[in-house]
Design a protein around this motif. Structure first.
Motif, short mmCIF file in Angstrom:
data_model
loop_
_atom_site.label_atom_id
_atom_site.label_comp_id
_atom_site.label_asym_id
_atom_site.label_seq_id
_atom_site.Cartn_x
_atom_site.Cartn_y
_atom_site.Cartn_z
N PHE A 1 0.79 -1.22 0.00
CA PHE A 1 0.00 0.00 0.00
C PHE A 1 0.83 1.29 0.00
O PHE A 1 0.55 2.17 -0.81
CB PHE A 1 -0.97 0.00 1.19
N PRO A 2 1.81 1.45 0.79
CA PRO A 2 2.48 2.77 0.76
C PRO A 2 3.11 3.09 -0.59
O PRO A 2 3.24 4.25 -0.97
CB PRO A 2 3.53 2.64 1.86
N ILE A 3 3.52 2.03 -1.28
CA ILE A 3 4.20 2.25 -2.56
C ILE A 3 3.21 2.15 -3.73
O ILE A 3 3.29 2.90 -4.70
CB ILE A 3 5.36 1.25 -2.73
N SER A 4 2.29 1.23 -3.63
CA SER A 4 1.38 0.98 -4.76
C SER A 4 0.42 2.13 -5.02
O SER A 4 -0.13 2.24 -6.13
CB SER A 4 0.58 -0.30 -4.50
N VAL A 5 0.23 2.99 -4.01
CA VAL A 5 -0.71 4.09 -4.21
C VAL A 5 -0.26 5.03 -5.32
O VAL A 5 -1.06 5.63 -6.02
CB VAL A 5 -0.90 4.86 -2.87
N TRP A 6 1.05 5.13 -5.51
CA TRP A 6 1.57 5.98 -6.57
C TRP A 6 1.29 5.40 -7.96
O TRP A 6 1.28 6.14 -8.96
CB TRP A 6 3.07 6.19 -6.40
N PHE A 7 1.07 4.10 -8.03
CA PHE A 7 0.74 3.48 -9.30
C PHE A 7 -0.77 3.39 -9.54
O PHE A 7 -1.19 3.08 -10.64
CB PHE A 7 1.33 2.06 -9.36
N CYS A 8 -1.54 3.64 -8.47
CA CYS A 8 -3.00 3.55 -8.59
C CYS A 8 -3.66 4.88 -8.91
O CYS A 8 -4.73 4.92 -9.52
CB CYS A 8 -3.61 2.99 -7.29
N VAL A 9 -3.06 5.97 -8.51
CA VAL A 9 -3.65 7.30 -8.69
C VAL A 9 -3.16 7.89 -10.00
O VAL A 9 -1.95 7.97 -10.25
CB VAL A 9 -3.31 8.22 -7.51
N LYS A 10 -4.11 8.33 -10.82
CA LYS A 10 -3.79 8.97 -12.09
C LYS A 10 -4.54 10.30 -12.17
O LYS A 10 -5.56 10.50 -11.50
CB LYS A 10 -4.18 8.09 -13.28
N VAL A 11 -4.02 11.18 -13.01
CA VAL A 11 -4.61 12.52 -13.16
C VAL A 11 -4.80 12.81 -14.64
O VAL A 11 -3.91 12.55 -15.46
CB VAL A 11 -3.70 13.61 -12.54
N VAL A 12 -5.98 13.34 -14.97
CA VAL A 12 -6.24 13.80 -16.34
C VAL A 12 -6.61 15.28 -16.27
O VAL A 12 -7.17 15.76 -15.28
CB VAL A 12 -7.37 13.01 -17.01
N GLN A 13 -6.28 16.00 -17.34
CA GLN A 13 -6.53 17.43 -17.39
C GLN A 13 -8.02 17.72 -17.59
O GLN A 13 -8.82 16.84 -17.85
CB GLN A 13 -5.71 18.06 -18.52
N GLU A 14 -8.34 19.01 -17.47
CA GLU A 14 -9.72 19.44 -17.62
C GLU A 14 -10.28 19.10 -18.99
O GLU A 14 -11.48 18.83 -19.15
CB GLU A 14 -9.82 20.95 -17.38
N TYR A 15 -9.43 19.15 -20.01
CA TYR A 15 -9.88 18.93 -21.38
C TYR A 15 -9.68 17.48 -21.83
O TYR A 15 -9.79 17.19 -23.02
CB TYR A 15 -9.11 19.85 -22.33
N GLU A 16 -9.41 16.56 -20.91
CA GLU A 16 -9.17 15.16 -21.25
C GLU A 16 -10.16 14.25 -20.53
O GLU A 16 -10.71 14.62 -19.47
CB GLU A 16 -7.74 14.74 -20.90
N LEU B 1 -8.61 13.43 -10.51
CA LEU B 1 -8.03 12.17 -10.06
C LEU B 1 -8.96 11.00 -10.38
O LEU B 1 -10.18 11.12 -10.31
CB LEU B 1 -7.77 12.21 -8.56
N PHE B 2 -8.35 9.86 -10.68
CA PHE B 2 -9.08 8.61 -10.76
C PHE B 2 -8.12 7.48 -10.40
O PHE B 2 -6.89 7.65 -10.42
CB PHE B 2 -9.71 8.39 -12.15
N PHE B 3 -8.69 6.33 -10.06
CA PHE B 3 -7.89 5.21 -9.55
C PHE B 3 -7.99 4.05 -10.53
O PHE B 3 -9.06 3.77 -11.09
CB PHE B 3 -8.39 4.77 -8.17
N ILE B 4 -6.88 3.35 -10.66
CA ILE B 4 -6.82 2.12 -11.44
C ILE B 4 -6.16 1.05 -10.59
O ILE B 4 -5.48 1.35 -9.60
CB ILE B 4 -6.04 2.31 -12.75
N VAL B 5 -6.37 -0.17 -11.00
CA VAL B 5 -5.75 -1.30 -10.31
C VAL B 5 -4.58 -1.79 -11.17
O VAL B 5 -4.80 -2.18 -12.33
CB VAL B 5 -6.74 -2.44 -10.08
N PRO B 6 -3.38 -1.73 -10.68
CA PRO B 6 -2.24 -2.18 -11.50
C PRO B 6 -2.40 -3.64 -11.93
O PRO B 6 -3.09 -4.43 -11.27
CB PRO B 6 -1.05 -2.00 -10.56
N ASP C 1 -5.67 -3.11 -15.09
CA ASP C 1 -6.31 -1.94 -15.69
C ASP C 1 -5.36 -1.24 -16.65
O ASP C 1 -4.16 -1.08 -16.36
CB ASP C 1 -6.76 -0.94 -14.63
N THR C 2 -5.91 -0.83 -17.77
CA THR C 2 -5.21 0.05 -18.70
C THR C 2 -6.16 1.18 -19.08
O THR C 2 -7.40 1.02 -19.01
CB THR C 2 -4.78 -0.69 -19.98
N TYR C 3 -5.60 2.30 -19.44
CA TYR C 3 -6.46 3.44 -19.78
C TYR C 3 -5.88 4.19 -20.97
O TYR C 3 -4.68 4.15 -21.24
CB TYR C 3 -6.63 4.38 -18.58
N ILE C 4 -6.77 4.88 -21.68
CA ILE C 4 -6.41 5.70 -22.84
C ILE C 4 -7.01 7.08 -22.63
O ILE C 4 -8.22 7.22 -22.35
CB ILE C 4 -6.94 5.09 -24.16
#
Length: 302
Positions: free
Chosen positions: A42-57, A77-82, A85-88
């Motif tokens: 958990f302390p390390i994986s949180v950096w891989f779970c949290v993602k950020v997209v811009q206002e126009y994305e 902010l949004f969360f993914i599971v390493p 999960d993949t995102y575009i």
């Protein structure tokens, strides 16, 4: 014999947001193992779970190859599971591209080169990702073919004068065709129409001939009006002999005002008539006398 044409509805590659999970037991096991791994680190994986997209994305998330329920994520902010999960990310801002110059044969058999610019925007991120492998490239190719198809039904004069209506027609056709891809075409503009050099010279010669003909017509109309005015003026002056003298003095005044050293004095033709008659009579008499002398010389020689 008649054939029934059925509309083809693809069963794959379509944007479909569902809450159902059809990954089966193996999918559930992999998901449980991924959640467990995130919890243990958990302390390390949180950096891989949290993602950020811009206002126009917007972010389209796939879990084990399937769309995650809830639609596109963002902004913020949004969360993914390493591991599962993949995102575009899809840009929602209005984009523009130039349609490459297209060499087109018009309806009146004239070859022209036309280019345009297209403004578009993604309105459905799910459809843009799932219904097309590259919506940007597909829209570019469709714009080029639509430009050729539309201009192929127009005359050269229509292409040169009705650019706005041609752009509106292309806009409607592109917007309807790209709607299943989640793309909205905002505007289509015709940039430039290039005509061959020989055609430009022919059009310039035609325009020059038209202007010359119009100028000659205008000059002839002016001559006609001036002749009528002169006739009216002559009729008025003929009623009063003093008017002709006043007009003569006015003309001399206008000539002297320009500081000219030469002044022309008009003389009546009747005044020169007597001299012209005497000159013609004397020349005729001299001719007769010369003819008599020639006849006498011929007689003596014989």
């Amino acid at each position: 014999m008649t054939t029934n044409k059925k509309h083809y509805n693809p069963t794959f590659g379509t944007a479909f947001d569902s809450d159902e999970d059809d990954n089966g037991c193996m999918g559930a096991f992999i998901s449980f193992f991924s959640y467990l791994l995130v919890f243990l680190t958990f302390p390390i994986s949180v950096w891989f779970c949290v993602k950020v997209v811009q206002e126009y994305e917007r972010a389209v998330i796939f879990r084990l190859g399937r769309l995650v329920s809830g639609g596109a994520k963002g902004p913020g902010l949004f969360f993914i599971v390493p591991c599962i999960d993949t995102y575009i990310c899809v840009d929602l801002r209005t984009g523009a591209f130039d349609v490459p110059p297209q060499e087109i044969l018009t309806r009146d058999s004239v070859t022209v080169t036309v280019d345009a610019v297209v403004y578009y925007q993604v309105k459905n991120p799910l459809a843009a990702v799932c219904n097309n492998d590259n919506y940007n490239r597909s829209t570019r190719l469709l714009a080029a073919t639509t430009l050729r198809n539309v201009l192929g039904t127009k005359n050269l004069s229509e292409i040169l004068s009705d650019r706005e209506s041609i752009g509106d027609t292309m806009h409607q056709m592109l917007d309807k065709a790209t709607d299943p891809w989640g793309v909205h075409v905002d505007r289509v503009e015709i940039k430039d129409v290039c005509i061959p050099k020989n055609m430009q010279r022919s059009m310039a010669a035609e325009a020059e001939a038209t202007r010359d003909a119009r100028a000659k017509v205008i000059a002839a109309e002016g001559e006609e009006k001036s002749s009528h005015a002169l006739k009216v003026a002559a009729d008025v002056i003929s009623k009063s002999p003093a008017a002709l003298q006043l007009r003569y003095l006015q003309t001399l005044n206008a000539i002297s005002a320009e500081k000219n050293s030469t002044i022309i004095f008009p003389l009546p033709i009747e005044l020169l008539g007597a001299f012209m008659d005497d000159g013609s009579t004397s020349s005729a008499t001299e001719g007769v006398r010369q003819r008599k002398q020639d006849l006498q010389i011929e007689a003596l020689m014989e």
